[in-house]
Design a protein around this motif. Structure first.
Motif, PDB file in Angstrom:
ATOM      1  N   GLU A  91     -37.515  46.925  80.626  1.00 53.05           N
ATOM      2  CA  GLU A  91     -37.039  47.198  79.179  1.00 53.05           C
ATOM      3  C   GLU A  91     -38.222  48.118  78.607  1.00 53.05           C
ATOM      4  OE1 GLU A  91     -36.340  43.806  76.963  1.00 53.05           O
ATOM      5  OE2 GLU A  91     -34.743  43.164  77.755  1.00 53.05           O
ATOM      6  N   ALA A  92     -37.685  49.377  78.250  1.00 52.68           N
ATOM      7  CA  ALA A  92     -38.559  50.193  77.465  1.00 52.68           C
ATOM      8  C   ALA A  92     -38.086  50.835  76.206  1.00 52.68           C
ATOM      9  CB  ALA A  92     -39.005  51.571  78.602  1.00 52.68           C
ATOM     10  N   GLY A  93     -38.678  50.907  75.262  1.00 53.11           N
ATOM     11  CA  GLY A  93     -38.029  51.353  73.990  1.00 53.11           C
ATOM     12  C   GLY A  93     -39.239  52.163  73.361  1.00 53.11           C
TER      13      GLY A  93
ATOM     14  N   HIS B  49     -30.740  48.757  72.104  1.00 55.48           N
ATOM     15  CA  HIS B  49     -31.932  49.378  71.549  1.00 55.48           C
ATOM     16  C   HIS B  49     -32.835  50.105  72.632  1.00 55.48           C
ATOM     17  CE1 HIS B  49     -30.447  47.614  67.871  1.00 55.48           C
ATOM     18  NE2 HIS B  49     -30.345  46.499  68.432  1.00 55.48           N
ATOM     19  N   HIS B  50     -32.602  49.335  73.901  1.00 60.83           N
ATOM     20  CA  HIS B  50     -33.666  49.636  74.910  1.00 60.83           C
ATOM     21  C   HIS B  50     -33.136  50.484  76.011  1.00 60.83           C
ATOM     22  CE1 HIS B  50     -35.405  45.923  73.110  1.00 60.83           C
ATOM     23  NE2 HIS B  50     -36.049  46.915  72.666  1.00 60.83           N
TER      24      HIS B  50
ATOM     25  N   ASN C 243     -45.551  53.561  81.737  1.00 61.14           N
ATOM     26  CA  ASN C 243     -46.094  53.887  80.650  1.00 61.14           C
ATOM     27  C   ASN C 243     -46.924  55.231  80.375  1.00 61.14           C
ATOM     28  OD1 ASN C 243     -47.040  53.548  77.850  1.00 61.14           O
ATOM     29  ND2 ASN C 243     -48.500  51.939  78.330  1.00 61.14           N
TER      30      ASN C 243
ATOM     31  N   ASN D  51     -42.590  51.839  71.979  1.00 63.51           N
ATOM     32  CA  ASN D  51     -43.062  50.620  71.246  1.00 63.51           C
ATOM     33  C   ASN D  51     -42.768  49.395  72.009  1.00 63.51           C
ATOM     34  OD1 ASN D  51     -40.303  50.729  70.941  1.00 63.51           O
ATOM     35  ND2 ASN D  51     -40.189  51.606  68.884  1.00 63.51           N
ATOM     36  N   HIS D  52     -41.998  49.440  73.035  1.00 67.44           N
ATOM     37  CA  HIS D  52     -41.600  48.178  73.640  1.00 67.44           C
ATOM     38  C   HIS D  52     -41.660  48.403  75.337  1.00 67.44           C
ATOM     39  CE1 HIS D  52     -39.129  44.562  74.104  1.00 67.44           C
ATOM     40  NE2 HIS D  52     -38.686  45.311  75.249  1.00 67.44           N
ATOM     41  N   LEU D  53     -42.333  47.371  75.731  1.00 66.41           N
ATOM     42  CA  LEU D  53     -42.290  47.638  77.357  1.00 66.41           C
ATOM     43  C   LEU D  53     -42.245  46.096  78.284  1.00 66.41           C
ATOM     44  CD1 LEU D  53     -42.273  49.649  79.876  1.00 66.41           C
ATOM     45  CD2 LEU D  53     -44.767  49.607  79.757  1.00 66.41           C
ATOM     46  N   ARG D  54     -41.335  45.984  78.661  1.00 61.86           N
ATOM     47  CA  ARG D  54     -41.363  44.571  79.219  1.00 61.86           C
ATOM     48  C   ARG D  54     -40.505  44.292  80.681  1.00 61.86           C
ATOM     49  NH1 ARG D  54     -38.161  39.195  78.290  1.00 61.86           N
ATOM     50  NH2 ARG D  54     -36.327  40.414  77.773  1.00 61.86           N
TER      51      ARG D  54
ATOM     52  N   ARG E  97     -38.341  42.201  83.056  1.00 60.45           N
ATOM     53  CA  ARG E  97     -37.512  41.147  82.764  1.00 60.45           C
ATOM     54  C   ARG E  97     -37.251  40.375  84.087  1.00 60.45           C
ATOM     55  NH1 ARG E  97     -32.587  42.712  79.603  1.00 60.45           N
ATOM     56  NH2 ARG E  97     -31.754  42.521  82.005  1.00 60.45           N
TER      57      ARG E  97
END
Lengths: 297, 267
Positions: free
Chosen positions: A222-224, A249-250, A266, A277-280, A282
């Motif tokens: 997930e990236a945001g 949102h992602h 990244n 602002n978001h990187l996960r 999953r």
């Protein structure tokens, strides 16, 4: 030699078909996970193997032989709930279990130590917390050091430390050469512990085999960013991604197992002028995996 | 068999309710007989009453040899207590789900239920020993006749009766699985419902009430002399040999039903 062979088992509870022709084989030395959501028939299956439920049709074998109570006494089993005499303490309860299994009582202290219950061994079962009851049930199954263990939801009711300890214990037992059959609704648990898996859904065996072959789950990242549309456009050009899509949102990217590199992703975004602002990374949930498996059939 | 009894013993020896009920049972056997014994003493101590009682009952019931029968009969009203013990011991297994665990750990279903049947038999043996000792004590306390084993066979009948009550209790426990329900049904059947059925069936169905499950053994242990008097008043007195055989047939039926139910059930 197969520890357990299940052949076309059916079980009906009135109009409900709890098992619909399930067949598989548990090889010696494996940690065999039976994975399925609540009500998929895991406990029914194990109940039949332990002779507390009668199958509607089909058969099974233990150690390649027609099963008897002697086979059961060589298997340490925890089925569904810890079942003990409420008015007796841990030692008294384990003495009864040992007598039924025709094992000596000298093993009791060892198994209580393995599950960290020796300090409460003279407390009555009723005074135990859910986690302690579960530990006592695991201890009871270890009596006499059996070659085969059957655990139904072994981490049920345990705290995080207890869960890790139990998983480590299962791995350790397997290293000692024991075969473990384990039912679970936790994909994560089966992935971490098992060598083989059978997936049940609504009484049907969807698939079974080696964990590495069955549970190949794609990596999902997930990236945001502040501007999601810009991020989506940029990531469409990211090399190696199998699929890129917008999810609320992602932005979600799928990769072949083990190929998602968060650091390079990244860097890629930063070089394209986007600050994340978001990187996960999953894991797929059991539900998603089921959805895929059942849709694929 | 020894192993199975040892396992049952481990389950019961630290179970307080079992010991309390067992002690109460023994105490009430002695107590109930003591009450009747006192009444007998009061009647037989008054000249006029003694004359009347002697006419009907003959020698005092608690004198040898009728003391065996009198004690067996009076004690039989307390057989619901071993029945209760039986129900609690078995329904506990259902509520703790230990009946499952025992099978999982390696008992066969037949061994599990066989152990309970042996427990019913042992409770009946204990019951009969207590009744026999009580009879002996009251026989000597009465003292009007010297010791005699005549009529001791009533103690044997009382074993059959105890088996009958404990086995019906076991059947209730296996059928209903829940303690409260099994106890409720057992008590209302053993203490009231069957008595009612027996009354009606005897009146309207040509004494068919005698063949009801618990009545077959109850009828074998009547109060001394009362049997003879009642039989003179009824047109067709029961054939006690037939009753004995029917009681055995019932026992075999309980044995079969209980075993069959437990062996085929989903536990």
């Amino acid at each position: 030699m197969a520890i357990l062979t299940v052949d076309n088992l059916h079980k009906n509870y009135g109009p409900v078909n709890a098992l619909k022709g399930v067949s598989f084989t548990v090889p010696r030395g494996s940690v065999f996970g039976i994975l399925g959501p609540n009500g998929s028939g895991k406990t029914t299956l194990l109940g039949i193997i332990m002779d507390i439920l009668k199958p509607t049709a089909g058969s099974y074998k233990l150690f390649d032989e027609t099963p008897t109570h002697l086979h059961r006494s060589q298997i340490g089993t925890l089925l569904e709930t810890p079942n003990f005499y409420h008015y007796l303490n841990a030692v008294q309860n384990l003495k009864i279990a040992a007598a039924i299994k025709q094992r000596g009582t000298e093993d009791i202290d060892r198994v209580l130590q393995m599950v960290n219950l020796e300090q409460r061994k003279f407390s009555k079962f009723t005074t135990y917390s859910l986690g302690m009851k579960q530990r006592l049930a695991i201890a009871s199954s270890l009596l006499g050091n059996p070659e085969v263990l059957v655990f139904d939801e072994p981490t049920n009711g345990l705290d995080p430390v207890g869960i890790v300890e139990t998983r480590e214990l299962i791995k350790k037992l397997n290293k000692e050469g024991k075969t473990i059959i384990m039912a679970s609704h936790l994909l994560d648990e089966v992935e971490k512990v098992c060598t083989h898996v059978a997936i049940l859904q609504k009484g049907t065996l969807i698939t079974h085999g080696h964990v590495d072959e069955i549970l190949v789950t794609e990596d999902v990242v997930e990236a945001g960013a502040a501007n999601v549309q810009q991020l989506l456009a940029a990531l469409h050009k990211y090399p190696g991604a199998l699929q890129v899509k917008l999810n609320e949102h992602h932005v979600e990217l799928s990769f072949a197992p083990g190929t998602a590199m968060l650091d390079s992703l990244n860097r890629f975004c930063f070089e394209n002028g986007i600050a994340l602002n978001h990187l996960r990374l999953r894991k797929k949930s059991l539900e998603t995996k089921f959805f895929e498996l059942t849709n694929g059939k | 068999m020894g192993r199975l009894l040892h396992i049952e013993w481990m389950k019961l020896k630290n179970y307080r309710a079992f010991w309390i009920l067992l002690c109460l049972y023994i105490a009430t056997i002695f107590g109930a007989n003591f009450i009747i014994f006192r009444i007998q003493q009061q009647i037989y101590s008054k000249e006029q009453a003694k004359g009347m009682a002697s006419l009907i009952l003959g020698n005092p019931p608690y004198s040898f040899p009728s003391v065996w029968q009198a004690t067996a009969h009076v004690s039989s009203y307390l057989l619901f207590i071993p029945g209760l013990i039986m129900i609690i011991a078995v329904t506990n297994e259902y509520s703790f789900k230990t009946h499952r665990q025992n099978i999982i750990d390696g008992l066969t279903r037949r061994q599990f239920i066989g152990a309970k049947i042996m427990m019913a038999a042992l409770l009946s043996v204990v019951s009969v020993i207590v009744v026999a000792i009580t009879a002996l004590v009251f026989g000597f306390m009465d003292g009007s006749n010297s010791f005699s084993l005549e009529g001791f066979y009533y103690i044997g009948y009382s074993f059959l009766q105890a088996m009958s009550y404990t086995m019906v209790a076991l059947l209730m426990a296996v059928l209903f699985k829940r303690g409260g329900l099994a106890i409720g049904v057992f008590f209302s059947y053993a203490l009231v419902l069957e008595e009612l059925l027996v009354l009606f069936m005897n009146k309207y169905l040509h004494y068919a009430g005698r063949f009801m499950p618990l009545e077959t053994t109850d009828i074998l242990v009547p109060f001394p002399r009362i049997k003879e008097i009642v039989n003179k008043l009824t047109s067709t007195p029961p054939d006690y040999n037939v009753m004995f055989i029917i009681a055995l047939v019932y026992l075999a039926a309980y044995l079969f039903l209980v075993t069959r139910k437990f062996e085929t059930d989903n536990l």
